[in-house]
Design an enzyme around this catalytic site. Sequence first.
Site, PDB file in Angstrom:
ATOM      1  N   CYS A 142       0.840  -1.208   0.000  1.00 41.64           N
ATOM      2  CA  CYS A 142       0.000   0.000   0.000  1.00 41.64           C
ATOM      3  C   CYS A 142       0.871   1.253   0.000  1.00 41.64           C
ATOM      4  O   CYS A 142       1.451   1.602   1.030  1.00 41.64           O
ATOM      5  CB  CYS A 142      -0.926  -0.016   1.217  1.00 41.64           C
ATOM      6  SG  CYS A 142      -1.978   1.449   1.317  1.00 41.64           S
ATOM      7  N   CYS A 145      -0.506   4.105   2.189  1.00 44.67           N
ATOM      8  CA  CYS A 145      -0.237   3.903   3.624  1.00 44.67           C
ATOM      9  C   CYS A 145       1.238   4.167   3.945  1.00 44.67           C
ATOM     10  O   CYS A 145       1.558   4.819   4.935  1.00 44.67           O
ATOM     11  CB  CYS A 145      -0.555   2.464   4.042  1.00 44.67           C
ATOM     12  SG  CYS A 145      -2.055   1.790   3.384  1.00 44.67           S
ATOM     13  N   ASP A 146       2.132   3.612   3.150  1.00 39.99           N
ATOM     14  CA  ASP A 146       3.547   3.568   3.538  1.00 39.99           C
ATOM     15  C   ASP A 146       4.482   4.482   2.748  1.00 39.99           C
ATOM     16  O   ASP A 146       5.634   4.682   3.150  1.00 39.99           O
ATOM     17  CB  ASP A 146       4.056   2.121   3.425  1.00 39.99           C
ATOM     18  CG  ASP A 146       3.297   1.186   4.357  1.00 39.99           C
ATOM     19  OD1 ASP A 146       2.866   1.650   5.428  1.00 39.99           O
ATOM     20  OD2 ASP A 146       3.121   0.002   4.020  1.00 39.99           O
TER      21      ASP A 146
END
Length: 319
Positions: A142, A145-146
């Site tokens: 992701c 997300c990261d």
Amino acid sequence: MSAKLPQYDYDIIIIGGGPAGYSAGIYAARAGLKTLLVEGASTVSQITITDLIENYPGISEGINGFDLMQLFKKQALKFDLEIMAKDVVAVKKNDSSPIIWDVTIEETTLKTLSLIVATGAHWRNLGAPGETEFAGKGVSYCATCDGPFYRERNVIVVGGGDTAIQEALFLTHFAKKVTVIHRRDRLRAAGILQKRAFAEKKIEFVWNATLTEVSGGDFVNGVKIADVHSGKISEIEAEGVFIFVGRLPHTEIFRDLLALDPTGFIKTDENLKTSAAGIFAAGDCRVKLFRQVITAAGDGANAIHSAELYIEDLKGETY
Ligand code: NAP
């Protein structure tokens, strides 16, 4: 309950214990609907293995995915949501009433007027050595997300579809260099994404190559790749490895019941109705563009609203 309705156990059964399922559960229980949430015993929600979520509104300091789910659960229990940790093995129309769904949970079958399917999906893994070992330590599925953790770092993206190219473009906002490794010599992604990626100076492509190993110490420091024609192995240094080689929905038990897209995701309309009356789908298991905690939570709320209207209609018709 109307005396004229056939006997049933629940107004709503929610299948799935991720953000979509729990949001649905909070809304349903608070609305006073007789609701059961069944969270799988043998699968865990993707969110619970997400290390840090820092884009969920209201939690400005960020939160671990497991902890966020504990907050969802606590809130649901505040409204007395009934929860069961077991696997649903079958859903079928009741033999004697067309408005009742039979939900088989291991050895028990319960009757419900409506269902919210919030069973989620999981990223397809490559199965390369080091991939699982370094998950959350440099291997990610992701970018939203990261990605921000990789400012001025070198990252690898594996895959050539829309997701891989879209996420590679997103990663250029943070990374020093993004190397896309693709197993063929052309991309599957839409032309517009390809055009943008080819014009982006931070993105480099390695064609006809597969990732054969993720290596590192405490965190990832590189990958090994193999040329698909010569078999020649080479190494690339990188601190992050983002794998986007497709996603698999948990929809096997609905294959003969609901309309699915070719990859198995549940088709819904904008009110989250599926092809079967009384069954609604929410979160990552349905066909949608953006799969995030916040969109799953929104789906859960919308699905309950639709289910509530459906149930009111059903009960009204029989009065
Ligand atoms: P996808 O379209 O299935 O693409 C998966 C990519 O991974 C393909 O390039 C495939 O290679 C590669 N791949 C699969 N298995 C592999 C393996 N074992 N080793 C190496 N490479 C492997 O998946 P997706 O990109 O996640 O997209 C899923 C769906 O969502 C698609 O319908 C897509 O259009 C849609 N989507 C749309 C948007 C958008 O419209 N903006 C954004 C994201 C996703 P090959 O090309 O060689 O098969």
